[in-house]
Scaffold this motif. Structure first.
Motif, PDB file in Angstrom:
ATOM      1  N   ALA A  28       0.853  -1.197   0.000  1.00 46.19           N
ATOM      2  CA  ALA A  28       0.000   0.000   0.000  1.00 46.19           C
ATOM      3  C   ALA A  28       0.882   1.238   0.000  1.00 46.19           C
ATOM      4  O   ALA A  28       1.976   1.230   0.553  1.00 46.19           O
ATOM      5  CB  ALA A  28      -0.881  -0.005   1.243  1.00 46.19           C
ATOM      6  N   GLN A  33       5.845   9.257   1.697  1.00 45.29           N
ATOM      7  CA  GLN A  33       6.993   9.981   2.252  1.00 45.29           C
ATOM      8  C   GLN A  33       8.020   9.062   2.898  1.00 45.29           C
ATOM      9  O   GLN A  33       9.174   9.445   3.082  1.00 45.29           O
ATOM     10  CB  GLN A  33       6.519  11.041   3.253  1.00 45.29           C
ATOM     11  N   SER A  34       7.614   7.864   3.248  1.00 45.22           N
ATOM     12  CA  SER A  34       8.574   6.856   3.704  1.00 45.22           C
ATOM     13  C   SER A  34       8.788   5.814   2.618  1.00 45.22           C
ATOM     14  O   SER A  34       9.907   5.388   2.348  1.00 45.22           O
ATOM     15  CB  SER A  34       8.072   6.177   4.986  1.00 45.22           C
ATOM     16  N   LEU A  35       7.684   5.428   1.984  1.00 46.39           N
ATOM     17  CA  LEU A  35       7.785   4.375   0.962  1.00 46.39           C
ATOM     18  C   LEU A  35       8.545   4.862  -0.273  1.00 46.39           C
ATOM     19  O   LEU A  35       9.320   4.096  -0.861  1.00 46.39           O
ATOM     20  CB  LEU A  35       6.370   3.902   0.587  1.00 46.39           C
ATOM     21  N   THR A 109       0.967  10.954   6.006  1.00 47.02           N
ATOM     22  CA  THR A 109      -0.320  10.731   6.681  1.00 47.02           C
ATOM     23  C   THR A 109      -0.115  10.106   8.063  1.00 47.02           C
ATOM     24  O   THR A 109       0.879   9.404   8.305  1.00 47.02           O
ATOM     25  CB  THR A 109      -1.205   9.787   5.848  1.00 47.02           C
ATOM     26  N   ASP A 122       6.985  10.412  15.293  1.00 50.16           N
ATOM     27  CA  ASP A 122       6.268  11.134  16.359  1.00 50.16           C
ATOM     28  C   ASP A 122       4.951  10.452  16.733  1.00 50.16           C
ATOM     29  O   ASP A 122       4.631  10.304  17.906  1.00 50.16           O
ATOM     30  CB  ASP A 122       5.982  12.568  15.900  1.00 50.16           C
TER      31      ASP A 122
END
Ligand SMILES: Cc1cc2nc3c(=O)[nH]c(=O)nc-3n(C[C@H](O)[C@H](O)[C@H](O)COP(=O)(O)OP(=O)(O)OC[C@H]3O[C@@H](n4cnc5c(N)ncnc54)[C@H](O)[C@@H]3O)c2cc1C
Length: 251
Positions: A28, A33-35, A109, A122
């Motif tokens: 998914a 932003q990380s993937l 997100t 965070d």
């Protein structure tokens, strides 16, 4: 480096997305932003990327007398800007505003952050302190403290998506604190702590960015023992940050 080739699907419903994600090489993608960086570094090589952005309902939020429910696709920026309901005292907006920098917050997100389960993220630490619950497409409601099992690991099963996060309202008289240490503004923290003292002054102290799952304590006397496995310098910094978060909550 650029990502290896993959197929792309943009399902319109949760059921369609879950069916696509049952394929073992599917992943998914929320805000990417990380993937995105993981794809480019080829740390992730999905055969199929399933974009969640078009799925109705995942970007909404609602509230009732007891809790606020934030859809998995709600961005850090929307929360920072106050476009999502607040469980009390502006806690979510303050945390969201300190995540990375605006460009990342515009796309990243709350759901993607929780599912990625980076120990230094965070939301992983703060939502644990707030006693939040993760809601999934399989109809499961899982306390965030049980949702993240280890660094980059969650209890989600293949094909199961996080749909929302339910955050209990802060009770009258509740106090909170959140402190993190970053080498540069906008970077991931190398130490962090979130504290909730509920209306009856019961403590939830969460130490994050330890390299593993967040450490949840109900008694500050346990700080030293909880950090005993860390490198002594890292443990000292974490203990200082935890005490600052406690002092902030009590101020
Ligand atoms: C430069 C930079 C600095 C950053 N600094 C910080 C920081 O200081 N603090 C911080 O907390 N974060 C930071 N981040 C991470 C950022 O918050 C990301 O937004 C977040 O980690 C992932 O959210 P995403 O929506 O982009 O998810 P994606 O990158 O799209 O997905 C991340 C992972 O979660 C899975 N996933 C996503 N959504 C779902 C879902 N609904 N159900 C099941 N699985 C799902 C994906 O398959 C993937 O494995 C930073 C990122 C960058 C690029």
């Amino acid at each position: 480096m650029k990502a290896a080739a993959f197929d792309l699907a943009s399902p319109a419903t949760l059921a369609e997305a879950s069916a696509l994600l049952a394929e073992p090489t599917a992943m998914a993608m929320a805000g990417g932003q990380s993937l995105g960086p993981m794809l480019n570094l080829r740390l992730a090589r999905p055969g199929l990327l399933v974009r969640l952005a078009g799925i109705e309902g995942l970007a909404g939020a609602s509230e009732d007398a007891d809790a606020v429910t934030i859809g998995a696709l709600v961005t850090h920026a929307a929360i920072a800007d106050g476009r999502a309901p607040d469980p009390g005292q502006g806690v979510l907006a303050r945390v969201a505003d300190g995540i990375a920098y605006r460009a990342v917050r515009n796309r990243g997100t709350i759901g993607g952050s929780l599912c990625h389960a980076d120990p230094a993220a965070d939301w992983v630490t703060v939502l644990t302190a707030l006693g939040a619950t993760a809601l999934t497409s399989a109809g499961r409601a899982i306390l965030v403290e049980d949702f993240v099992t280890a660094a980059f690991r969650t209890v989600l099963r293949p094909g199961e998506l996080l749909t929302a996060v339910c955050v209990p309202r802060l009770r009258p008289g509740a106090r909170w604190g959140y402190v993190k240490a970053c080498r540069k503004p906008g970077e991931f923290a190398h130490a962090m702590a979130a504290v909730l003292l509920d209306g009856e002054m019961r403590l939830r102290l969460v130490i994050g960015a330890t390299g593993g799952r967040p450490i949840l304590l109900h008694d500050e006397a346990g700080i030293a023992d909880a950090l005993a496995g860390l490198d002594p310098v890292a443990a000292h910094i974490q203990a200082v940050i935890a005490r600052r978060a406690l002092a902030q909550a009590r101020a």
